[in-house]
Design a protein around this motif. Structure first.
Motif, short mmCIF file in Angstrom:
data_model
loop_
_atom_site.label_atom_id
_atom_site.label_comp_id
_atom_site.label_asym_id
_atom_site.label_seq_id
_atom_site.Cartn_x
_atom_site.Cartn_y
_atom_site.Cartn_z
N MET A 61 0.85 -1.20 0.00
CA MET A 61 0.00 0.00 0.00
C MET A 61 0.88 1.24 0.00
O MET A 61 1.86 1.31 0.72
CB MET A 61 -0.90 -0.01 1.24
CG MET A 61 -1.89 1.14 1.30
SD MET A 61 -2.94 1.04 2.78
CE MET A 61 -3.87 -0.45 2.46
N HIS A 62 0.54 2.19 -0.81
CA HIS A 62 1.33 3.41 -0.88
C HIS A 62 1.03 4.31 0.31
O HIS A 62 -0.08 4.36 0.83
CB HIS A 62 1.02 4.17 -2.18
CG HIS A 62 1.42 3.42 -3.40
ND1 HIS A 62 2.72 3.12 -3.72
CD2 HIS A 62 0.66 2.86 -4.39
CE1 HIS A 62 2.76 2.43 -4.86
NE2 HIS A 62 1.52 2.27 -5.28
N ALA A 63 2.07 5.05 0.73
CA ALA A 63 1.90 5.97 1.85
C ALA A 63 0.96 7.09 1.44
O ALA A 63 0.91 7.51 0.30
CB ALA A 63 3.25 6.54 2.27
N GLN A 64 0.21 7.60 2.41
CA GLN A 64 -0.69 8.71 2.15
C GLN A 64 -0.48 9.76 3.22
O GLN A 64 0.16 9.53 4.23
CB GLN A 64 -2.15 8.24 2.16
CG GLN A 64 -2.63 7.76 3.53
CD GLN A 64 -4.06 7.26 3.48
OE1 GLN A 64 -4.49 6.62 2.56
NE2 GLN A 64 -4.79 7.54 4.53
N SER A 65 -1.01 10.94 2.96
CA SER A 65 -0.88 12.01 3.93
C SER A 65 -1.87 11.79 5.06
O SER A 65 -3.00 11.35 4.84
CB SER A 65 -1.13 13.36 3.26
OG SER A 65 -0.16 13.61 2.27
N HIS A 66 -1.43 12.13 6.26
CA HIS A 66 -2.30 12.04 7.42
C HIS A 66 -2.76 13.44 7.78
O HIS A 66 -1.97 14.39 7.77
CB HIS A 66 -1.55 11.43 8.60
CG HIS A 66 -2.24 11.61 9.90
ND1 HIS A 66 -3.39 10.91 10.24
CD2 HIS A 66 -1.97 12.43 10.95
CE1 HIS A 66 -3.78 11.28 11.43
NE2 HIS A 66 -2.95 12.20 11.88
N GLN A 67 -4.03 13.60 8.11
CA GLN A 67 -4.57 14.88 8.53
C GLN A 67 -4.86 14.84 10.02
O GLN A 67 -5.69 14.05 10.48
CB GLN A 67 -5.84 15.22 7.74
CG GLN A 67 -5.58 15.52 6.28
CD GLN A 67 -6.82 16.00 5.55
OE1 GLN A 67 -7.90 15.44 5.71
NE2 GLN A 67 -6.68 17.03 4.75
N SER A 68 -4.15 15.66 10.77
CA SER A 68 -4.30 15.67 12.21
C SER A 68 -5.58 16.38 12.63
O SER A 68 -6.11 17.23 11.92
CB SER A 68 -3.10 16.36 12.86
OG SER A 68 -1.91 15.64 12.58
N ASP A 69 -6.06 16.03 13.81
CA ASP A 69 -7.29 16.59 14.36
C ASP A 69 -6.98 17.91 15.07
O ASP A 69 -6.23 17.92 16.05
CB ASP A 69 -7.89 15.58 15.34
CG ASP A 69 -9.30 15.96 15.79
OD1 ASP A 69 -9.61 17.17 15.80
OD2 ASP A 69 -10.07 15.05 16.13
N TRP A 98 4.40 3.65 8.24
CA TRP A 98 4.59 4.59 9.35
C TRP A 98 5.06 3.79 10.56
O TRP A 98 4.43 2.82 10.95
CB TRP A 98 3.28 5.32 9.66
CG TRP A 98 2.80 6.17 8.52
CD1 TRP A 98 3.56 6.82 7.59
CD2 TRP A 98 1.43 6.49 8.20
NE1 TRP A 98 2.77 7.51 6.71
CE2 TRP A 98 1.45 7.33 7.06
CE3 TRP A 98 0.21 6.16 8.78
CZ2 TRP A 98 0.29 7.83 6.48
CZ3 TRP A 98 -0.95 6.66 8.20
CH2 TRP A 98 -0.90 7.49 7.07
N ASP A 99 6.16 4.20 11.13
CA ASP A 99 6.86 3.42 12.15
C ASP A 99 6.12 3.46 13.48
O ASP A 99 6.00 4.52 14.11
CB ASP A 99 8.28 3.97 12.31
CG ASP A 99 9.17 3.09 13.16
OD1 ASP A 99 8.67 2.17 13.83
OD2 ASP A 99 10.39 3.34 13.17
#
Length: 277
Positions: free
Chosen positions: A1-9, A175-176
């Motif tokens: 699976m390719h990495a994607q951007s994470h959107q923080s709350d 993501w580690d």
């Protein structure tokens, strides 16, 4: 699976402060320093940094999320205005990604808090932070070891199922989950020296300060990323709802202690040796 951007709350980011949520960095700051805050989010910690370095210092917060930057520019500047009006001229927020920072040898301190855990190539990010730092300057990175987080007593089975899905979803995006443990090696590989690791666990104890606020972290995480877990097949929507419901009741009635395992790791850039002859 390719990495994607994470959107923080923004709810989670907005309640953080320098003194409580980036404690070791606070001990490194002083008047007149220049600081780059990478992944600044809503700017609450960045505003605390600006207060610490004062009007003779310079603080730039960068983030790749335009929505968070809008909040930072509005709320962060208002917060620093309440604290120390003269520092406003020395605080700004720019759009930038940690994987490609537009700075070279400009800052006394370059920091990132809870950011590298969302980067699929954290080594590249640390190299970019090193590039932005001046010779003999400090790179300071704070992050989690998600696999070592603990709750007393054990959470409900439904939440434990969600948490396993959370870790698996993160791992699928490269993501580690043990980012904190791997920071010293990453800083060493980037050529930093005098590397130190400092325990910075976030501990919430029933009856203690901020307990309800810290215990509320996981329902907010479930709200924020639960849809992505379900969409990727790591959890069903019904099990996600049950996890949130059961956790909320348990946190209000049974949770005694939550320990989120964290480390701040620092390193210095070497000072170039003077050429002879």
């Amino acid at each position: 699976m390719h990495a994607q951007s994470h959107q923080s709350d923004p709810r989670i980011l907005g309640r953080r402060t320098l003194q409580r949520d980036h404690r070791h960095l606070a001990t490194l700051l002083g008047p007149g320093l220049s600081v780059l805050d990478v992944g600044c989010g809503t700017g609450t910690i960045t505003a605390g940094i600006a207060e610490a370095v004062g009007p003779r210092g310079l603080v730039i917060g960068v983030d790749r999320d335009s929505g968070l930057l809008e909040i930072a520019r509005r709320e962060g500047l208002l917060e620093i205005a309440r604290r120390e009006h003269g520092a406003i001229a020395n605080l700004r927020f720019d759009a930038a990604d940690v994987s490609c920072l537009p700075f070279h040898s400009q800052f006394d301190v370059v920091t990132a808090a809870r950011v590298l855990q969302w980067i699929s190539d954290p080594g590249q990010a640390v190299m970019q932070m090193r590039e932005a730092c001046r010779p003999s300057g400090i790179v300071a990175v704070l992050d989690y070891n998600h696999e070592a987080n603990q709750w007393e007593p054990d959470p409900p089975a439904e939440f434990q199922e969600f948490y396993r899905a959370f870790l698996a979803w993160r791992a699928a995006h490269h993501w580690d989950n043990r980012m904190a443990d791997h920071l010293p090696e990453l800083l060493q590989r980037a050529g930093l020296i005098h590397i130190e690791s400092h325990v910075q666990d976030e501990v919430a104890v029933r009856g203690g300060p901020h307990f309800e606020e810290q215990a509320a972290l996981w329902p907010q995480v479930i709200d924020n990323i639960g849809g992505q877990l379900c969409g990727a097949g790591f959890l069903t929507e019904s099990r996600l709802r049950q996890a949130g419901q059961q956790y909320r009741v348990w946190a209000q009635t049974e949770l005694r202690k939550q320990t989120l395992n964290m480390r701040t790791v620092t390193g210095r850039l070497p000072t170039p040796r003077a050429r002879i002859g």
